[in-house]
Design a protein around this motif. Sequence first.
Motif, PDB file in Angstrom:
ATOM      1  N   THR A  46     -12.929 -68.555   1.404  1.00  0.00           N
ATOM      2  CA  THR A  46     -12.125 -67.966   2.482  1.00  0.00           C
ATOM      3  C   THR A  46     -12.247 -66.446   2.621  1.00  0.00           C
ATOM      4  O   THR A  46     -11.400 -65.827   3.260  1.00  0.00           O
ATOM      5  CB  THR A  46     -10.647 -68.344   2.274  1.00  0.00           C
ATOM      6  OG1 THR A  46     -10.281 -68.047   0.921  1.00  0.00           O
ATOM      7  CG2 THR A  46     -10.414 -69.811   2.549  1.00  0.00           C
ATOM      8  N   LYS A  47     -13.269 -65.855   2.001  1.00  0.00           N
ATOM      9  CA  LYS A  47     -13.404 -64.401   2.126  1.00  0.00           C
ATOM     10  C   LYS A  47     -13.531 -63.994   3.600  1.00  0.00           C
ATOM     11  O   LYS A  47     -14.222 -64.680   4.370  1.00  0.00           O
ATOM     12  CB  LYS A  47     -14.593 -63.887   1.324  1.00  0.00           C
ATOM     13  CG  LYS A  47     -15.909 -64.516   1.700  1.00  0.00           C
ATOM     14  CD  LYS A  47     -17.042 -63.894   0.872  1.00  0.00           C
ATOM     15  CE  LYS A  47     -18.335 -64.618   1.080  1.00  0.00           C
ATOM     16  NZ  LYS A  47     -18.670 -65.549   0.008  1.00  0.00           N
ATOM     17  N   THR A  48     -12.860 -62.943   3.961  1.00  0.00           N
ATOM     18  CA  THR A  48     -12.805 -62.351   5.317  1.00  0.00           C
ATOM     19  C   THR A  48     -12.056 -63.222   6.343  1.00  0.00           C
ATOM     20  O   THR A  48     -11.890 -62.816   7.486  1.00  0.00           O
ATOM     21  CB  THR A  48     -14.197 -62.017   5.927  1.00  0.00           C
ATOM     22  OG1 THR A  48     -14.812 -63.215   6.398  1.00  0.00           O
ATOM     23  CG2 THR A  48     -15.104 -61.297   4.935  1.00  0.00           C
ATOM     24  N   GLY A 214     -23.461 -75.395  -4.567  1.00  0.00           N
ATOM     25  CA  GLY A 214     -23.689 -75.793  -3.181  1.00  0.00           C
ATOM     26  C   GLY A 214     -22.782 -75.010  -2.250  1.00  0.00           C
ATOM     27  O   GLY A 214     -21.577 -74.915  -2.501  1.00  0.00           O
ATOM     28  N   MET A 215     -23.379 -74.401  -1.212  1.00  0.00           N
ATOM     29  CA  MET A 215     -22.645 -73.630  -0.221  1.00  0.00           C
ATOM     30  C   MET A 215     -23.040 -74.166   1.168  1.00  0.00           C
ATOM     31  O   MET A 215     -23.632 -75.230   1.269  1.00  0.00           O
ATOM     32  CB  MET A 215     -22.946 -72.149  -0.385  1.00  0.00           C
ATOM     33  CG  MET A 215     -22.928 -71.719  -1.868  1.00  0.00           C
ATOM     34  SD  MET A 215     -22.700 -69.962  -2.190  1.00  0.00           S
ATOM     35  CE  MET A 215     -24.128 -69.251  -1.451  1.00  0.00           C
ATOM     36  N   SER A 216     -22.706 -73.406   2.199  1.00  0.00           N
ATOM     37  CA  SER A 216     -22.894 -73.926   3.567  1.00  0.00           C
ATOM     38  C   SER A 216     -24.281 -74.509   3.832  1.00  0.00           C
ATOM     39  O   SER A 216     -24.413 -75.528   4.488  1.00  0.00           O
ATOM     40  CB  SER A 216     -22.610 -72.824   4.586  1.00  0.00           C
ATOM     41  OG  SER A 216     -21.231 -72.555   4.617  1.00  0.00           O
ATOM     42  N   SER A 217     -25.311 -73.830   3.318  1.00  0.00           N
ATOM     43  CA  SER A 217     -26.669 -74.232   3.696  1.00  0.00           C
ATOM     44  C   SER A 217     -27.223 -75.366   2.828  1.00  0.00           C
ATOM     45  O   SER A 217     -28.243 -75.959   3.175  1.00  0.00           O
ATOM     46  CB  SER A 217     -27.602 -73.023   3.600  1.00  0.00           C
ATOM     47  OG  SER A 217     -27.577 -72.529   2.277  1.00  0.00           O
ATOM     48  N   VAL A 230     -18.103 -78.364  -4.159  1.00  0.00           N
ATOM     49  CA  VAL A 230     -18.926 -77.497  -3.318  1.00  0.00           C
ATOM     50  C   VAL A 230     -18.036 -76.413  -2.724  1.00  0.00           C
ATOM     51  O   VAL A 230     -16.856 -76.637  -2.463  1.00  0.00           O
ATOM     52  CB  VAL A 230     -19.667 -78.294  -2.213  1.00  0.00           C
ATOM     53  CG1 VAL A 230     -20.730 -79.190  -2.832  1.00  0.00           C
ATOM     54  CG2 VAL A 230     -18.702 -79.118  -1.364  1.00  0.00           C
ATOM     55  N   ARG A 231     -18.608 -75.230  -2.558  1.00  0.00           N
ATOM     56  CA  ARG A 231     -17.842 -74.086  -2.045  1.00  0.00           C
ATOM     57  C   ARG A 231     -18.415 -73.709  -0.679  1.00  0.00           C
ATOM     58  O   ARG A 231     -19.504 -73.153  -0.605  1.00  0.00           O
ATOM     59  CB  ARG A 231     -17.948 -72.904  -3.014  1.00  0.00           C
ATOM     60  CG  ARG A 231     -17.594 -73.250  -4.465  1.00  0.00           C
ATOM     61  CD  ARG A 231     -17.852 -72.050  -5.359  1.00  0.00           C
ATOM     62  NE  ARG A 231     -19.157 -71.474  -5.143  1.00  0.00           N
ATOM     63  CZ  ARG A 231     -20.281 -71.812  -5.793  1.00  0.00           C
ATOM     64  NH1 ARG A 231     -20.248 -72.708  -6.754  1.00  0.00           N
ATOM     65  NH2 ARG A 231     -21.427 -71.237  -5.497  1.00  0.00           N
ATOM     66  N   VAL A 232     -17.693 -74.040   0.370  1.00  0.00           N
ATOM     67  CA  VAL A 232     -18.236 -73.884   1.720  1.00  0.00           C
ATOM     68  C   VAL A 232     -17.427 -72.854   2.506  1.00  0.00           C
ATOM     69  O   VAL A 232     -16.206 -72.955   2.599  1.00  0.00           O
ATOM     70  CB  VAL A 232     -18.245 -75.252   2.448  1.00  0.00           C
ATOM     71  CG1 VAL A 232     -18.799 -75.083   3.859  1.00  0.00           C
ATOM     72  CG2 VAL A 232     -19.068 -76.267   1.663  1.00  0.00           C
ATOM     73  N   GLY A 233     -18.121 -71.861   3.042  1.00  0.00           N
ATOM     74  CA  GLY A 233     -17.469 -70.811   3.815  1.00  0.00           C
ATOM     75  C   GLY A 233     -17.843 -70.851   5.286  1.00  0.00           C
ATOM     76  O   GLY A 233     -17.134 -71.412   6.119  1.00  0.00           O
ATOM     77  N   SER A 234     -19.011 -70.270   5.615  1.00  0.00           N
ATOM     78  CA  SER A 234     -19.368 -70.078   7.019  1.00  0.00           C
ATOM     79  C   SER A 234     -19.503 -71.383   7.805  1.00  0.00           C
ATOM     80  O   SER A 234     -19.200 -71.417   9.001  1.00  0.00           O
ATOM     81  CB  SER A 234     -20.640 -69.234   7.122  1.00  0.00           C
ATOM     82  OG  SER A 234     -21.622 -69.699   6.238  1.00  0.00           O
ATOM     83  N   ALA A 235     -19.930 -72.453   7.176  1.00  0.00           N
ATOM     84  CA  ALA A 235     -20.048 -73.726   7.906  1.00  0.00           C
ATOM     85  C   ALA A 235     -18.682 -74.235   8.347  1.00  0.00           C
ATOM     86  O   ALA A 235     -18.564 -74.997   9.310  1.00  0.00           O
ATOM     87  CB  ALA A 235     -20.754 -74.778   7.044  1.00  0.00           C
ATOM     88  N   GLN A 239     -19.404 -67.714  11.269  1.00  0.00           N
ATOM     89  CA  GLN A 239     -20.042 -66.512  10.720  1.00  0.00           C
ATOM     90  C   GLN A 239     -18.993 -65.486  10.314  1.00  0.00           C
ATOM     91  O   GLN A 239     -18.034 -65.266  11.031  1.00  0.00           O
ATOM     92  CB  GLN A 239     -20.971 -65.926  11.798  1.00  0.00           C
ATOM     93  CG  GLN A 239     -22.134 -65.151  11.252  1.00  0.00           C
ATOM     94  CD  GLN A 239     -23.180 -66.046  10.609  1.00  0.00           C
ATOM     95  OE1 GLN A 239     -23.016 -67.273  10.555  1.00  0.00           O
ATOM     96  NE2 GLN A 239     -24.239 -65.459  10.106  1.00  0.00           N
ATOM     97  N   ARG A 240     -19.198 -64.869   9.150  1.00  0.00           N
ATOM     98  CA  ARG A 240     -18.227 -63.868   8.695  1.00  0.00           C
ATOM     99  C   ARG A 240     -18.420 -62.529   9.413  1.00  0.00           C
ATOM    100  O   ARG A 240     -19.550 -62.082   9.607  1.00  0.00           O
ATOM    101  CB  ARG A 240     -18.354 -63.649   7.185  1.00  0.00           C
ATOM    102  CG  ARG A 240     -17.670 -64.705   6.368  1.00  0.00           C
ATOM    103  CD  ARG A 240     -17.773 -64.435   4.893  1.00  0.00           C
ATOM    104  NE  ARG A 240     -19.114 -64.613   4.369  1.00  0.00           N
ATOM    105  CZ  ARG A 240     -19.617 -65.787   3.983  1.00  0.00           C
ATOM    106  NH1 ARG A 240     -18.888 -66.874   4.038  1.00  0.00           N
ATOM    107  NH2 ARG A 240     -20.838 -65.852   3.508  1.00  0.00           N
ATOM    108  N   LEU A 241     -17.318 -61.897   9.794  1.00  0.00           N
ATOM    109  CA  LEU A 241     -17.369 -60.587  10.412  1.00  0.00           C
ATOM    110  C   LEU A 241     -16.915 -59.566   9.380  1.00  0.00           C
ATOM    111  O   LEU A 241     -15.749 -59.529   9.020  1.00  0.00           O
ATOM    112  CB  LEU A 241     -16.435 -60.533  11.630  1.00  0.00           C
ATOM    113  CG  LEU A 241     -16.739 -61.569  12.714  1.00  0.00           C
ATOM    114  CD1 LEU A 241     -15.594 -61.673  13.699  1.00  0.00           C
ATOM    115  CD2 LEU A 241     -18.038 -61.215  13.433  1.00  0.00           C
TER     116      LEU A 241
END
Length: 244
Positions: A46-48, A214-217, A230-235, A239-241
């Motif tokens: 959840t960063k940003t 494992g991340m978004s990609s 799995v740690r999923v952010g941008s997916a 996209q992070r700003l």
Amino acid sequence: MEKLSDELEQRLLNLEENLKVIRGTVAEAAVQSGRSPQDITLLAATKTVPVEVINHGIALGIDHIGENKVQELCEKYESYDLARCELQFIGHLQTNKVKNIIGKVSMIQSVDSVKLAAEISRLSVLQSITTDILIEVNIGSELNKSGVLPQDLYALLPQISAFTGIRVRGLMAIPPASANEAETLGYFSNMSKYFVDIKAKKLDNVDMDYLSMGMSSDYSQAIMAGANMVRVGSALFGQRLYNK
Ligand SMILES: *Cc1c(COP(=O)(O)O)cnc(C)c1O
């Protein structure tokens, strides 16, 4: 204001849709690798991401979130809806900042030294709690990257698990960003071997419950290789700003 709230509304709709897709992909990879969807923990990175968006995700059933910066975690801490969700720390952790997150997080995924473990232990004992940790492995042996080198993992484990106030729950890794798909698969599979091997050793105070990779990609490939977190952010969140 009108514009902003339209944007927020769209963001929440996207999150709902993304979550559905990711859950489907996670379930498929779980079944294909001989496990059931419930065996895999989806942690939202959840960063940003603003807390109102995070809390919408929690309302949709996200039950694990992870922050990677101490300051950001502390700023958002009072606002997270943590009644139904675990907060974990997933980023690089400096020893002098441990005091700011102990008691706030259910697990620290990024322990890679005796010094760091000693501080987590000291502060956990002071608060009469046990802090769950994962050992972070620098699986690509990259320079200037967090994590214990693979060749040092077996020596580090008993030193860390000997501390009171700490419970080792598994391993975490982030393969090199530069790796191609085949190389990444190789790193995932090496992590899986360590995980299975250490589990079989049944070491004191070491429970190999979580293999976090494992991340978004590449979360689907990670699950196929044996990850159960799995740690999923941008997916999930888009996209992070960074220029906020
Ligand atoms: C940001 C982050 C993730 C998620 O990255 P995405 O590529 O956005 O899914 C996972 N793990 C850690 C440690 C992170 O900092």
